[in-house]
Design a protein around this motif. Structure first.
Motif, PDB file in Angstrom:
ATOM      1  N   PHE A 145      12.521   2.594   4.967  1.00 10.53           N
ATOM      2  CA  PHE A 145      13.349   1.862   4.234  1.00 10.53           C
ATOM      3  C   PHE A 145      12.236   0.474   4.212  1.00 10.53           C
ATOM      4  O   PHE A 145      12.885  -0.294   3.472  1.00 10.53           O
ATOM      5  CB  PHE A 145      14.596   1.670   4.693  1.00 10.53           C
ATOM      6  CG  PHE A 145      15.352   2.887   4.794  1.00 10.53           C
ATOM      7  CD1 PHE A 145      15.737   3.707   3.567  1.00 10.53           C
ATOM      8  CD2 PHE A 145      15.962   3.448   5.917  1.00 10.53           C
ATOM      9  CE1 PHE A 145      16.434   4.721   3.559  1.00 10.53           C
ATOM     10  CE2 PHE A 145      16.641   4.483   5.871  1.00 10.53           C
ATOM     11  CZ  PHE A 145      16.806   5.237   4.723  1.00 10.53           C
ATOM     12  N   ASP A 146      11.649   0.290   5.044  1.00 10.10           N
ATOM     13  CA  ASP A 146      10.723  -1.084   5.109  1.00 10.10           C
ATOM     14  C   ASP A 146      11.647  -2.270   4.953  1.00 10.10           C
ATOM     15  O   ASP A 146      11.367  -3.188   4.241  1.00 10.10           O
ATOM     16  CB  ASP A 146       9.831  -1.169   3.731  1.00 10.10           C
ATOM     17  CG  ASP A 146       8.735  -2.188   3.831  1.00 10.10           C
ATOM     18  OD1 ASP A 146       8.315  -2.633   4.993  1.00 10.10           O
ATOM     19  OD2 ASP A 146       8.048  -2.449   2.806  1.00 10.10           O
ATOM     20  N   GLU A 147      12.570  -2.217   5.698  1.00  8.85           N
ATOM     21  CA  GLU A 147      13.651  -3.437   5.935  1.00  8.85           C
ATOM     22  C   GLU A 147      13.859  -3.777   7.374  1.00  8.85           C
ATOM     23  O   GLU A 147      13.853  -2.812   7.864  1.00  8.85           O
ATOM     24  CB  GLU A 147      14.956  -3.000   5.161  1.00  8.85           C
ATOM     25  CG  GLU A 147      14.860  -2.783   3.849  1.00  8.85           C
ATOM     26  CD  GLU A 147      16.346  -2.637   3.241  1.00  8.85           C
ATOM     27  OE1 GLU A 147      17.246  -3.227   3.720  1.00  8.85           O
ATOM     28  OE2 GLU A 147      16.423  -1.975   2.262  1.00  8.85           O
ATOM     29  N   PRO A 148      13.731  -4.990   7.686  1.00 10.18           N
ATOM     30  CA  PRO A 148      13.650  -5.360   9.264  1.00 10.18           C
ATOM     31  C   PRO A 148      15.085  -4.979   9.966  1.00 10.18           C
ATOM     32  O   PRO A 148      15.245  -4.385  10.881  1.00 10.18           O
ATOM     33  CB  PRO A 148      13.089  -6.480   9.136  1.00 10.18           C
ATOM     34  CG  PRO A 148      13.582  -7.303   7.960  1.00 10.18           C
ATOM     35  CD  PRO A 148      13.376  -6.072   7.078  1.00 10.18           C
ATOM     36  N   VAL A 149      15.839  -5.430   9.247  1.00 15.56           N
ATOM     37  CA  VAL A 149      17.505  -5.059   9.821  1.00 15.56           C
ATOM     38  C   VAL A 149      17.806  -3.795  10.477  1.00 15.56           C
ATOM     39  O   VAL A 149      18.234  -3.472  11.463  1.00 15.56           O
ATOM     40  CB  VAL A 149      18.451  -5.973   9.148  1.00 15.56           C
ATOM     41  CG1 VAL A 149      19.960  -5.426   9.935  1.00 15.56           C
ATOM     42  CG2 VAL A 149      17.998  -7.455   9.047  1.00 15.56           C
ATOM     43  N   PRO A 150      17.936  -2.865   9.417  1.00 18.17           N
ATOM     44  CA  PRO A 150      18.105  -1.516   9.775  1.00 18.17           C
ATOM     45  C   PRO A 150      17.141  -1.140  10.895  1.00 18.17           C
ATOM     46  O   PRO A 150      17.468  -0.265  11.640  1.00 18.17           O
ATOM     47  CB  PRO A 150      17.760  -0.566   8.809  1.00 18.17           C
ATOM     48  CG  PRO A 150      18.202  -1.592   7.510  1.00 18.17           C
ATOM     49  CD  PRO A 150      17.567  -2.918   8.046  1.00 18.17           C
ATOM     50  N   LEU A 151      15.824  -1.433  10.953  1.00 19.83           N
ATOM     51  CA  LEU A 151      14.912  -0.850  11.922  1.00 19.83           C
ATOM     52  C   LEU A 151      15.300  -1.652  13.362  1.00 19.83           C
ATOM     53  O   LEU A 151      15.229  -0.943  14.353  1.00 19.83           O
ATOM     54  CB  LEU A 151      13.541  -1.181  11.581  1.00 19.83           C
ATOM     55  CG  LEU A 151      12.529  -0.942  12.734  1.00 19.83           C
ATOM     56  CD1 LEU A 151      12.397   0.648  13.015  1.00 19.83           C
ATOM     57  CD2 LEU A 151      11.129  -1.461  12.201  1.00 19.83           C
ATOM     58  N   ILE A 152      15.714  -2.796  13.284  1.00 22.72           N
ATOM     59  CA  ILE A 152      16.095  -3.371  14.613  1.00 22.72           C
ATOM     60  C   ILE A 152      17.620  -2.785  15.235  1.00 22.72           C
ATOM     61  O   ILE A 152      17.407  -2.335  16.361  1.00 22.72           O
ATOM     62  CB  ILE A 152      16.474  -5.048  14.082  1.00 22.72           C
ATOM     63  CG1 ILE A 152      15.246  -5.630  13.866  1.00 22.72           C
ATOM     64  CG2 ILE A 152      17.353  -5.548  15.350  1.00 22.72           C
ATOM     65  CD1 ILE A 152      15.748  -7.049  13.267  1.00 22.72           C
ATOM     66  N   HIS A 153      18.409  -2.574  14.313  1.00 19.28           N
ATOM     67  CA  HIS A 153      19.547  -1.687  14.726  1.00 19.28           C
ATOM     68  C   HIS A 153      19.020  -0.249  15.200  1.00 19.28           C
ATOM     69  O   HIS A 153      19.679   0.035  16.410  1.00 19.28           O
ATOM     70  CB  HIS A 153      20.457  -1.478  13.786  1.00 19.28           C
ATOM     71  CG  HIS A 153      21.406  -2.650  13.365  1.00 19.28           C
ATOM     72  ND1 HIS A 153      22.658  -3.033  14.156  1.00 19.28           N
ATOM     73  CD2 HIS A 153      21.202  -3.524  12.211  1.00 19.28           C
ATOM     74  CE1 HIS A 153      22.964  -4.283  13.439  1.00 19.28           C
ATOM     75  NE2 HIS A 153      22.174  -4.447  12.530  1.00 19.28           N
ATOM     76  N   ALA A 154      18.318   0.304  14.707  1.00 22.42           N
ATOM     77  CA  ALA A 154      17.848   1.513  15.328  1.00 22.42           C
ATOM     78  C   ALA A 154      17.010   1.511  16.613  1.00 22.42           C
ATOM     79  O   ALA A 154      17.046   2.439  17.347  1.00 22.42           O
ATOM     80  CB  ALA A 154      16.858   2.345  14.222  1.00 22.42           C
ATOM     81  N   LEU A 155      16.236   0.311  16.635  1.00 24.46           N
ATOM     82  CA  LEU A 155      15.262   0.278  17.857  1.00 24.46           C
ATOM     83  C   LEU A 155      16.327  -0.139  19.161  1.00 24.46           C
ATOM     84  O   LEU A 155      16.072   0.241  20.268  1.00 24.46           O
ATOM     85  CB  LEU A 155      14.252  -0.806  17.700  1.00 24.46           C
ATOM     86  CG  LEU A 155      13.238  -0.552  16.812  1.00 24.46           C
ATOM     87  CD1 LEU A 155      12.242  -1.600  16.396  1.00 24.46           C
ATOM     88  CD2 LEU A 155      12.497   0.615  17.678  1.00 24.46           C
ATOM     89  N   LEU A 156      17.227  -0.875  18.901  1.00 23.30           N
ATOM     90  CA  LEU A 156      18.366  -1.114  19.930  1.00 23.30           C
ATOM     91  C   LEU A 156      19.389  -0.003  20.068  1.00 23.30           C
ATOM     92  O   LEU A 156      19.402   0.093  21.640  1.00 23.30           O
ATOM     93  CB  LEU A 156      19.373  -2.273  19.141  1.00 23.30           C
ATOM     94  CG  LEU A 156      18.642  -3.786  19.005  1.00 23.30           C
ATOM     95  CD1 LEU A 156      19.881  -4.642  18.234  1.00 23.30           C
ATOM     96  CD2 LEU A 156      18.419  -4.231  20.251  1.00 23.30           C
ATOM     97  N   GLU A 157      19.337   0.976  19.250  1.00 24.96           N
ATOM     98  CA  GLU A 157      20.101   2.280  19.724  1.00 24.96           C
ATOM     99  C   GLU A 157      19.120   2.901  20.727  1.00 24.96           C
ATOM    100  O   GLU A 157      19.682   3.586  21.500  1.00 24.96           O
ATOM    101  CB  GLU A 157      20.517   2.989  18.361  1.00 24.96           C
ATOM    102  CG  GLU A 157      20.751   4.172  18.683  1.00 24.96           C
ATOM    103  CD  GLU A 157      22.297   4.583  19.643  1.00 24.96           C
ATOM    104  OE1 GLU A 157      22.500   5.541  20.320  1.00 24.96           O
ATOM    105  OE2 GLU A 157      23.115   3.467  19.788  1.00 24.96           O
ATOM    106  N   LEU A 158      18.085   2.878  20.326  1.00 25.44           N
ATOM    107  CA  LEU A 158      17.010   3.727  20.974  1.00 25.44           C
ATOM    108  C   LEU A 158      16.794   3.248  22.191  1.00 25.44           C
ATOM    109  O   LEU A 158      16.806   4.141  23.452  1.00 25.44           O
ATOM    110  CB  LEU A 158      15.636   3.993  20.176  1.00 25.44           C
ATOM    111  CG  LEU A 158      14.562   4.840  20.714  1.00 25.44           C
ATOM    112  CD1 LEU A 158      14.886   6.182  21.218  1.00 25.44           C
ATOM    113  CD2 LEU A 158      13.303   4.725  20.053  1.00 25.44           C
ATOM    114  N   GLN A 159      16.689   1.940  22.621  1.00 20.01           N
ATOM    115  CA  GLN A 159      16.234   1.444  23.973  1.00 20.01           C
ATOM    116  C   GLN A 159      17.752   1.494  24.665  1.00 20.01           C
ATOM    117  O   GLN A 159      17.555   1.791  26.061  1.00 20.01           O
ATOM    118  CB  GLN A 159      16.162  -0.004  23.893  1.00 20.01           C
ATOM    119  CG  GLN A 159      15.658  -0.479  25.015  1.00 20.01           C
ATOM    120  CD  GLN A 159      15.800  -2.115  25.328  1.00 20.01           C
ATOM    121  OE1 GLN A 159      16.222  -2.850  24.374  1.00 20.01           O
ATOM    122  NE2 GLN A 159      15.205  -2.771  26.373  1.00 20.01           N
TER     123      GLN A 159
END
Length: 1002
Positions: A44-58
C-alpha cells in the motif's frame, strides 16, 4: 506455511485483518498470518498501516517464543521512526519506546548474542530515552534483569531500578512485583517473596503475562512455607493459563517440577503429554532451557520410582520412555546451560539447573485434582484413578477380593466355570476369562472328555459370557450378535436349552437398543415420551418371544428354565420402567410369582432372590415404596440365612434408593455404605459399585454434604471405568464437574474436565460425541464462571457450530446457540450474537425451548442497552419483542417454565432496558406491569424475591431518575412493611436500605 486467508485489498481491510489476528492465541498460525499481513501492508506504500502490521508481527514473535526475529522487526520500526517520525502518533510512539524492553529480553534469551552486544543495546535504549525526554526507570529495570541473568552482583543494579519512580513506560505493576519477589526468592527469603507477590497472586494486579508467570515461581515457596493448599489452587489456575503456549514454556516446566516434588508424578506425565508441542515449537533457547529442566526434574523423579520404561510424550518422530527421554533432555539442557554460561562468563545457569535437579520431594502426596492418577495406573495402561479425598466420612473405596485359585486342568476348569455359571456365582467370570486365554493360545487342544462336551460348546459358552458383559456395558447391538452366534453353536453342540436361553437373551438385548426418533416431529419434551413408547412396544414383543422359546423348547434343565422365567419377568419389568403405565404392574407381578414358585420348588436360591428383587422393584415403580422396603427387608433376611451372599450388596443398594425415595437420606446413607462394605468381599465385576457410589452421592447431597457427594461421584466414575462402562463413567464425571461448578470450585471443575477431554478414549472417538459435547459445555460454563470470557466464548462458538449438525437433536442446538449468543453479547459482539440467536430460533422452531430462548433474548436486550445506552434501545426492544412472541407461543402450548413467569420476566426486562436507555417513564410503566403480573407476595420465597426486585428497580427509577422521592418512598415503605409481615427478612432489608439512602439524599 501460508494461510488460506484472502489478501486485504484496502487499508481498511488490512486493519480489520490485523484486529482479527490479534484475537488469535499466540502460536504458529498467528505468527504466519502476521507475516503475510506485513507483506500485504508493504504493497500500500503507506507508513501507518505498515507500522501497525510490524507491531502485530513483533508481538507475535515475542509472545510466540521466537526471539530471534523480534529484534529484526523492531529494527524496521526504528528505521521508520527515524525517517518518518510524524507517522507515529502518541500511541504508536509509546508502543515503540515500550518495545525497547522486548528487544532487550529477546537478546538475553539468545546465547549466540555476545554480552557486549547486550550492553550496547541497553546503551542505545538509554540514549534514545534521554533524547526523547523519557524517564530512565525502564532502562534501569532492564539493566537489573541483565545483571540477574548473567549472575553478577545485583545489589546496586536492583537499588538503581527499584528506588526510582515509575514512569509511563515502566513495566506494569504486576511484572515489577514479580521481579522484586524473585529478587527475594533468589536470596532464599520465601516469606518475604510471597509477601511481595501477594497482590499478584490474589489477582489484584495482573496483565497479559500475570499472574501466570508469578504463579509458576511461587508454587514451591508456598509449599516450603506450609501453604500447600494455596499452591494447589494456584497450580490449577496458573497451569491452565500457560499450557501448550510456546511463550510460556518455562512456566510449564515449573508446573511439571511442582508435580514431581509433591507426589503428583502421574499428573506430571499427563501434563507433559498435553504439552508435547513445546519440544518442537519453542524457539527461545532460554525458555527451552527452563522447560527442559522442569521436564528433567519430573523424569528423574519418575525413573527413581522404578518407572524408567514408562512410555511418555517427547520429541516428534520416535517413541520415548522415561529413561530415554530423560537422557535426551539432559544432554540438550546441559548444552543450553553451557552456551549461556559461556556467553555470560559465569556458571549461573548450569548451577541453577543442578539446584533444581537436586531438590528432594517436598511432600509425599498433595491431592491436586479430583482425578489424580498414579504411575502404576499409567504403567498398567488402565483407566483406574485413585479415589478423590472428600471432607466427609463416607465409605472408603472398596478393594474387591481376588478370585479363589482356579483349577489348573482344563477339564476341571471348564466344569468349574459351568457349575459357577449355573449358580450365578461371581467367580464364574474369572474362569471364563482364563478359558478364553487358553483357547486363544496357539496349539490349544480341546479335552476329549464326554463330561466337558465338544469344543463348539465351549466356544458357545465363551460367546455367551462375552455377550452378557456387552449387555452390562449397554452395548446391546453387540450383545445381540454374540448371543445369536452362541445360540447357533449351542445347537451344533446338541444343547437346545442353552440355545433357547441365548436367543431369549438376544431378544431382550435387541429390545433395549434405543429407538431412532425423526427430528422435527416432536413437541417440547416429547422425544423422551416417544422413545419410552417405542421401547415399551419392543419389550412387549421381546416378552412374547421369550415365552414362545420357553414353551416350545422341551427338556429344559431347571437352571435354564429358571433363567427363561427370569428373562420373562425382566422384560415386563423393563417395560413398566419405560412406560410408567400402572396397567403394566400386574403382569410383572404375575411373572415374578411364576419365577419365585419355580425357584423355590427347585431350590434355586439365586432365582428366588432375583424374584424378590424384581417384586421390590415393581412395587417401587408402582409408587408403593413402603411395600418395596418390606420386600427388600424380607429378602435381606433370606439372603443372610440362605444366600447367595453376593446378592446382599445389590439388595442394600435397592433399599438405599428406596429410602431416598422416602426422603430418609440418613437411612439411605447407612444402607449404601454397608452395601459398599460388603461389595469388597466379591470380585470387582460382581456388584455394580459404580451405582452404589452414585446413589451414595445423592444421599450425601440430601444430607447437606456436597464435598462428600463429589468424592462419591468421582468414585462412581472410577468404578464404571474399571467395568468398561465408558458412558456411565463419563456421565458420572460430568455430574462431578457440574457439582464442582455449583460449589464454586471452578478450577477443580476445569482441571477435571481437561483431564477427561485428553483421555485416549475421547481422542479415539470411543466416547459418545454428545457426551463429550456435554463435558465441553460444562467446561465452557466453568470458564465463563472463572471470568475467562474469551476462552468460554470461543468454546461456545465451536460447540454451536458442531451442534448445528445434530439433526436428531435440534433442541440441544437451540440451547447451546442461545448461550453462545449471550456470551458474544457480553463480549460486545452484538452482530455475531444476533446471528447466533437467529440459529437458536430456527432450532427452537423444530424442538421448542421456550424458557431458554426467552432467557437468552432478554439477556441480549439487557446487555445491548447496558453497553450502548440509547443507541442500543431499538435493537434491545427488538429482542424483547421476539421474547414476547415466544412467551405467547409458550402460553398457547400450555408450557410451564421452571423458573420465573416468562411474561413477568419480560415486563421487568422492558423496565430495565428502558432505564438503561434513559426512557424512565416507559421503564416505570413496564415495572408497574411486572408487579401486576407477579402479584402480591406470599410466604413462598421465590415470588417474594421477584416482587421485591421489581419494587427495588421501580423505586430507583422513580426516586432517583424521575426525581420523585416521595412517591418512591411511599412505594418502598409499603413494600418493607409487607415483606416484614411475611417474614422475608433479606428482601425487606434490601428495600429498607434503598429507602434509607433516598431519605439521606432528599
Amino acid at each position: 506455511m501460508p494461510t488460506d486467508a484472502p489478501h486485504p485489498q484496502s487499508t481498511d481491510e488490512l486493519l480489520h485483518a490485523l484486529q482479527e489476528n490479534h484475537r488469535r492465541p499466540y502460536g504458529r498460525t498467528r505468527t504466519v498470518t502476521a507475516e503475510e499481513l506485513v507483506d500485504a501492508a508493504e504493497r500500500f506504500d503507506e507508513p501507518v498501516p505498515l507500522i501497525h502490521a510490524l507491531l502485530e508481527l513483533q508481538e507475535a514473535y515475542t509472545y510466540g517464543s521466537d526471539p530471534r526475529k523480534s529484534p529484526v522487526v523492531f529494527a524496521r520500526l526504528l528505521t521508520l521512526f527515524d525517517e518518518q517520525p510524524d507517522a507515529f502518533d502518541e500511541r504508536l510512539r509509546h508502543q515503540l519506546f515500550w518495545r525497547f524492553k522486548w528487544v532487550a529480553n529477546a537478546l538475553i534469551a539468545l546465547p549466540e548474542i555476545p554480552l557486549t552486544s547486550l550492553r550496547q543495546w541497553l546503551g542505545e535504549m538509554r540514549d534514545r530515552y534521554e533524547k526523547a525526554g523519557l524517564g530512565l526507570q525502564p532502562y534501569y529495570g532492564q539493566a537489573y534483569q541483565l545483571a540477574a541473568h548473567v549472575g553478577e552482583d545485583t545489589t546496586l543494579a536492583y537499588e538503581l531500578w527499584a528506588a526510582r519512580r515509575r514512569t509511563p513506560l515502566s513495566d506494569c505493576e504486576a511484572c515489577e512485583i514479580r521481579e522484586r519477589a524473585l529478587h527475594r526468592a533468589d536470596a532464599g527469603d520465601d516469606e518475604r517473596a510471597l509477601e511481595i507477590w501477594a497482590p499478584v497472586l490474589a489477582g489484584k494486579e495482573s496483565c497479559q503475562e500475570e499472574p501466570a508467570r508469578s504463579v509458576s515461581y511461587a508454587l514451591l515457596p508456598l509449599v516450603r512455607t506450609g501453604r500447600a493448599d494455596r499452591a494447589r489452587e494456584l497450580h490449577l489456575a496458573g497451569y491452565r493459563a500457560c499450557r501448550r503456549n510456546p511463550g510460556m514454556a518455562g512456566e510449564v516446566g515449573r508446573h511439571l517440577e511442582f508435580c514431581a516434588l509433591t507426589g503428583n508424578e502421574g499428573r506430571g506425565v499427563e501434563l507433559l503429554a498435553e504439552n508435547r508441542n513445546l519440544f518442537d515449537e519453542v524457539d527461545s533457547p532460554l525458555d527451552l532451557l527452563h522447560f527442559l529442566t522442569g521436564v528433567e526434574v519430573l523424569l528423574s523423579r519418575v525413573e527413581s520410582l522404578g518407572h524408567g520404561e514408562l512410555p511418555v510424550a517427547g520429541y516428534a518422530g520416535r517413541a520415548w520412555t522415561v529413561a530415554s527421554l530423560r537422557a535426551e533432555v539432559r544432554e540438550r539442557g546441559e548444552g543450553l546451560a553451557a552456551r549461556f554460561d559461556t556467553r555470560n562468563g559465569t556458571t549461573l545457569h548450569s548451577g541453577h539447573r543442578r539446584e533444581r535437579l537436586d531438590r528432594a520431594p517436598l511432600l509425599d502426596a498433595l491431592e491436586l485434582t479430583l482425578r489424580s492418577r498414579g504411575l502404576d495406573d499409567l504403567a498398567e495402561g488402565a483407566s483406574r484413578t485413585d479415589a478423590a479425598t472428600g471432607s466427609g466420612t463416607a465409605a472408603a473405596p472398596t478393594v474387591p477380593r481376588t478370585v479363589e485359585a482356579l483349577p489348573e486342568a482344563v477339564p476341571e476348569l471348564i466344569l468349574r466355570a459351568r457349575e459357577l455359571d449355573e449358580l450365578g456365582h461371581p467367580d464364574a467370570r474369572a474362569c471364563w476369562a482364563r478359558l478364553r486365554t487358553l483357547v486363544a493360545a496357539p496349539g490349544y487342544t480341546h479335552p476329549d472328555d464326554p463330561a466337558v462336551g465338544p469344543y463348539v460348546r465351549l466356544c458357545a459358552d465363551l460367546l455367551s459370557d462375552e455377550a452378557n458383559r456387552a449387555a452390562e456395558r449397554d452395548e446391546f447391538a453387540a450383545a445381540v450378535e454374540l448371543q445369536e452366534e452362541a445360540a447357533g453353536l449351542y445347537e451344533d453342540a446338541g444343547a437346545p436349552g442353552d440355545a433357547a436361553l441365548a436367543r431369549a437373551c438376544a431378544l431382550l438385548a435387541a429390545a433395549e437398543i434405543p429407538a431412532e426418533i425423526p427430528a422435527g416431529t416432536l413437541s417440547e419434551g416429547g422425544e423422551g415420551e416417544a422413545r419410552a413408547e417405542a421401547m415399551a412396544d419392543a419389550l412387549t414383543e421381546a416378552h412374547a418371544g421369550v415365552v414362545r422359546l420357553h414353551e416350545e423348547t422341551p427338556g429344559l434343565a431347571p437352571y435354564v428354565e429358571g433363567r427363561l422365567l427370569r428373562l420373562r419377568a425382566s422384560a415386563l419389568g423393563l417395560r413398566l420402567q419405560a412406560s410408567g403405565d400402572q396397567e403394566h404392574v400386574a403382569p410383572v407381578l404375575a411373572e415374578v410369582e411364576l419365577l419365585e414358585t419355580f425357584a423355590l420348588r427347585h431350590s434355586i436360591d439365586g432365582q428366588v432372590s432375583g424374584a424378590k428383587l424384581l417384586r421390590a422393584g415393581t412395587y417401587a415403580l408402582s409408587g408403593d415404596l413402603p411395600a418395596a422396603v418390606t420386600e427388600a427387608d424380607a429378602l435381606r433376611e433370606r439372603l443372610t440365612e440362605h444366600g447367595p451372599a453376593w446378592h446382599l450388596p445389590r439388595v442394600l443398594g435397592l433399599r438405599g434408593r428406596l429410602q431416598l425415595g422416602l426422603r430418609d437420606a440418613s437411612a439411605a446413607y447407612a444402607d449404601l455404605t454397608e452395601g459398599l462394605r460388603l461389595a469388597a468381599a466379591w470380585p470387582a465385576d460382581a456388584v455394580d459399585t459404580g451405582r452404589l457410589h452414585g446413589d451414595l452421592a445423592e444421599a450425601c447431597m440430601h444430607l447437606g454434604r456436597p464435598d462428600e457427594a463429589l468424592t462419591q461421584l468421582t468414585r462412581a466414575a472410577e468404578a464404571e471405568l474399571r467395568a468398561e462402562k465408558r458412558t456411565d463413567a463419563f456421565c458420572a464425571y460430568s455430574n462431578a464437574a457440574q457439582l464442582c461448578l455449583d460449589l464454586g470450585r471452578i478450577e477443580d471443575c476445569i482441571a477435571l474436565l481437561d483431564s477427561l477431554l485428553t483421555e485416549p478414549d475421547v481422542a479415539a472417538g470411543k466416547v459418545d460425541d454428545r457426551l463429550v459435547a456435554q463435558l465441553r459445555l460444562v467446561r465452557a460454563r466453568a470458564l465463563h464462571a472463572g471470568d475467562d470470557l474469551k476462552a468460554a466464548t470461543a468454546e461456545f462458538v465451536t460447540l454451536a457450530a458442531e451442534s448445528a449438525g445434530w439433526e436428531d437433536d435440534p433442541g440441544s442446538h437451540a440451547m447451546i446457540a442461545a448461550e453462545t449468543a449471550m456470551l458474544l453479547a457480553e463480549s460486545g459482539e452484538f452482530e455475531r450474537a444476533g446471528e447466533a440467536v437467529g440459529r437458536a430460533l430456527a432450532a427452537h422452531a423444530l424442538a421448542p425451548r421456550h424458557e431458554q430462548l426467552s432467557n437468552c433474548l432478554r439477556e441480549l436486550a439487557r446487555l445491548q442497552a447496558q453497553q450502548e445506552g440509547p443507541d442500543g434501545l431499538d435493537a434491545a426492544l427488538a429482542h424483547l419483542a421476539t421474547a414476547g412472541r415466544i412467551a405467547d407461543e409458550a402460553r398457547a402450548a400450555g408450557f410451564e417454565p421452571v423458573g420465573r413467569s416468562l411474561d413477568s420476566a419480560l415486563a421487568y426486562e422492558h423496565g430495565r432496558v428502558n432505564a438503561y436507555a434513559g426512557q424512565y417513564d416507559d421503564a416505570l410503566a413496564a415495572l408497574e406491569k411486572a408487579l401486576a403480573l407477579v402479584g402480591e407476595p406470599g410466604p413462598e420465597t421465590g415470588s417474594a424475591g421477584e416482587w421485591a426486585e421489581c419494587v427495588r428497580l421501580a423505586g430507583i427509577v422513580e426516586g432517583v431518575y424521575l426525581e420523585r422521592p416521595a412517591a418512591a418512598l411511599t412505594r418502598l415503605d409499603a413494600a418493607v412493611d409487607r415483606l416484614a409481615a411475611l417474614g422475608h427478612t433479606d428482601e425487606r432489608q434490601q428495600l429498607a436500605s434503598l429507602a434509607a439512602q433516598l431519605r439521606d439524599e432528599a
